[in-house]
Design an enzyme around this catalytic site. Structure first.
Site, PDB file in Angstrom:
ATOM      1  N   TYR A 241       7.808  25.769  -4.993  1.00 43.04           N
ATOM      2  CA  TYR A 241       8.900  25.785  -5.979  1.00 43.04           C
ATOM      3  C   TYR A 241       8.903  24.432  -6.687  1.00 43.04           C
ATOM      4  CZ  TYR A 241      13.372  25.599  -8.260  1.00 43.04           C
ATOM      5  OH  TYR A 241      14.344  25.451  -9.223  1.00 43.04           O
TER       6      TYR A 241
ATOM      7  N   LYS B 267      16.209  14.771  -6.715  1.00 41.87           N
ATOM      8  CA  LYS B 267      17.322  15.107  -5.813  1.00 41.87           C
ATOM      9  C   LYS B 267      18.091  13.922  -5.192  1.00 41.87           C
ATOM     10  CE  LYS B 267      16.941  19.832  -5.386  1.00 41.87           C
ATOM     11  NZ  LYS B 267      15.623  20.397  -5.716  1.00 41.87           N
TER      12      LYS B 267
ATOM     13  N   TYR C 284      22.033  31.462 -10.778  1.00 45.69           N
ATOM     14  CA  TYR C 284      21.434  32.418  -9.820  1.00 45.69           C
ATOM     15  C   TYR C 284      22.470  33.365  -9.231  1.00 45.69           C
ATOM     16  CZ  TYR C 284      17.338  29.333  -9.628  1.00 45.69           C
ATOM     17  OH  TYR C 284      16.242  28.590  -9.924  1.00 45.69           O
TER      18      TYR C 284
ATOM     19  N   ASP D  49       4.963  16.676  -5.672  1.00 41.11           N
ATOM     20  CA  ASP D  49       6.358  16.927  -6.040  1.00 41.11           C
ATOM     21  C   ASP D  49       7.222  16.587  -4.819  1.00 41.11           C
ATOM     22  OD1 ASP D  49       8.869  17.899  -6.604  1.00 41.11           O
ATOM     23  OD2 ASP D  49       8.178  19.839  -7.373  1.00 41.11           O
TER      24      ASP D  49
HETATM   25  C1  LIG Z   1      14.972  21.041  -6.834  1.00 38.01           C
HETATM   26  C2  LIG Z   1      13.508  20.912  -7.044  1.00 38.01           C
HETATM   27  C3  LIG Z   1      12.945  20.871  -8.335  1.00 38.01           C
HETATM   28  C4  LIG Z   1      13.785  21.032  -9.572  1.00 38.01           C
HETATM   29  O1  LIG Z   1      14.725  20.033  -9.728  1.00 38.01           O
HETATM   30  P1  LIG Z   1      16.015  20.283 -10.686  1.00 38.01           P
HETATM   31  O2  LIG Z   1      16.705  18.968 -10.701  1.00 38.01           O
HETATM   32  O3  LIG Z   1      16.802  21.378 -10.056  1.00 38.01           O
HETATM   33  O4  LIG Z   1      15.478  20.661 -12.017  1.00 38.01           O
HETATM   34  C5  LIG Z   1      11.582  20.701  -8.445  1.00 38.01           C
HETATM   35  N1  LIG Z   1      10.805  20.586  -7.355  1.00 38.01           N
HETATM   36  C6  LIG Z   1      11.294  20.614  -6.108  1.00 38.01           C
HETATM   37  C7  LIG Z   1      10.377  20.450  -4.943  1.00 38.01           C
HETATM   38  C8  LIG Z   1      12.660  20.790  -5.906  1.00 38.01           C
HETATM   39  O5  LIG Z   1      13.152  20.846  -4.653  1.00 38.01           O
END
Ligand SMILES: *Cc1c(COP(=O)(O)O)cnc(C)c1O
Length: 429
Positions: free
Chosen positions: A153, A276, A25, A247
């Site tokens: 996201y 994460k 980015y 998510d």
């Molecule tokens: C960071 C994130 C992702 C993507 O995870 P990566 O390990 O960067 O591919 C997907 N969904 C949410 C809510 C995130 O914060």
């Protein structure tokens, strides 16, 4: 013989400013070069030039126990000596078995079936694929689209990008390349609830699932919603017979004050994504966890009904060992209480910014503190000023936020808050 670079070409590798690495980015032509990190400890990142920065965002929200926690380090070195990696097709191992069983017992309801991958985006891809294949396995064709929420996201791979906010740059650029999904506003009031209900009714026959980030939309703008809003999403998805994908890649593991954000709404999604903070910020690992009803649709005599996914490094034993050690720490150390007390400090420390000109909003949930500005600032200057104050914070768009390690000391937290407040005030002055 090489031709001299045409105007506009990148400098040669011999140029001091150039590197073989392609940055994330980042417009590398105009951005300041990255700072070089050489070591970490607790909430600190040590730079090559000897400076220590206090990390205000725990390396993209991952390092919940701070850096270099000895318990995780020991678990990973033991695993490294025994078996760093082994393929997962046809083989299994104790670190993965143990992790899956522990996640199943920590997650609400019958979220009992754990598919391990190596990044959040892939966990989302697997969730989308599970949802689509779920319908195929039930003999229902044509249900492949996903209802997603504006402001969301979910990652950078193609399927994950397709469910990110539709106005975002990535969508505008890659639009024709992405599957066309259905977008709604979060049901924050009666009108939005009615609109979501109508949208689900209209598109039901082409929809495979609904995807949502519970309680906080993270990288899309750090927007928070009440548990009742999440409960409404779950209720409407169920009313229309659609699986709900939560998510929790950002929110999972204490960030919102509970181990998982879904707990606060008392809901059990059909599929849940984690990554994460899963390994306490040490190794790449992700999980897509399904309820029994989803798993059962894949349990069959038909080989083609099996889940069609299997990354080479899935369930990496080192990463599973790190995740198990991280879960130990949630059991033995008071992470959730720490998250809540960080939240109290953030709320009292950031609230004076509400009256500062140029500040649109200040909001806090769990160990997430967000200052939203009236419009996007000059990010490069803002970042440089924060580093000048000895803190590592990564503002984006019109957002400056703190998501520190849950183990951060009160003194370091106070420095982070003061630096952020001073920088935002300075901008206003
Ligand atoms: C960071 C994130 C992702 C993507 O995870 P990566 O390990 O960067 O591919 C997907 N969904 C949410 C809510 C995130 O914060």
């Amino acid at each position: 013989m090489t031709a001299p670079p045409a105007p506009g070409h990148a400098p040669a590798m011999t140029d001091g400013a150039a590197t073989h690495l392609w940055r994330p980015y980042t417009q590398m032509k105009t951005a300041a070069p990255p700072l070089e990190a050489v070591a970490t400890q607790g909430s600190r990142i040590r730079l090559r030039d000897g400076r220590d920065l206090i990390d205000g965002i725990a390396s993209w929200w991952t390092a919940v126990h701070g850096y270099n926690h000895p318990h995780i380090a020991q678990a990973v070195s033991r695993q490294l000596a025994a078996m760093p990696h082994v393929m997962f097709g046809g083989l299994t191992h104790a670190p993965a078995e143990r992790l899956a069983a522990r996640l199943a017992s920590l997650l609400p309801g019958d979220l009992d079936h754990v598919f391990l991958t190596d990044s959040g985006s892939v966990a989302v891809e697997v969730a989308l694929k599970m949802a689509a294949q779920l319908w195929l396995n039930r003999g229902v064709a044509g249900r492949t689209r996903i209802l997603a929420f504006r402001g969301g996201y979910h990652g950078d791979t193609m399927g994950a990008m397709s469910v990110c906010d539709p106005e975002e740059g990535m969508h505008r650029r890659f639009g024709a390349y992405l599957p066309g999904q259905v977008f709604a506003d979060l049901p924050v009031d009666a009108a939005a609830t009615a609109a979501l209900d109508a949208l689900l009714a209209r598109h039901r026959d082409s929809l495979a699932a609904v995807i949502v980030e519970p309680l906080v939309q993270g990288a899309g703008g750090m927007r928070m919603h009440a548990p009742e809003v999440l409960a409404t999403v779950a209720r409407l998805a169920a009313r229309h017979g659609l699986p709900l994908i939560a998510d929790e890649i950002f929110t999972g593991f204490g960030r919102t004050g509970t181990l998982f954000a879904c707990e606060q709404a008392g809901i059990v999604p059909d599929i849940l994504c984690l990554s994460k903070a899963l390994t306490g910020g040490t190794m790449a690992l992700a999980a897509t966890v399904a309820r029994s009803e989803v798993f059962d649709a894949f349990w069959s005599d038909d080989p083609a009904a099996a889940l069609m996914h299997g990354p080479t490094f899935m369930a990496n034993p080192l990463a599973c060992a790190a995740a198990n050690a991280s879960l130990d720490l949630f059991e033995t150390e008071p992470r959730l209480a720490q998250a809540r007390s960080i939240g109290e400090c953030l709320a009292s420390g950031l609230s004076p910014l509400r009256d500062v000109p140029g500040v649109a909003d200040v909001r806090v949930l769990g160990a997430i503190g967000v200052v939203q500005l009236d419009h996007a600032p000059d990010l490069a200057t803002l970042k440089a000023r924060l580093v000048g104050r000895g803190v590592w914070v990564r503002p984006f768009g019109d957002i400056v936020y703190l998501t520190p390690a849950l183990t951060i000391s009160p003194d370091d937290l106070a420095v982070l808050i003061e630096a952020l407040v001073a920088t935002v005030r300075e901008k206003a002055a």
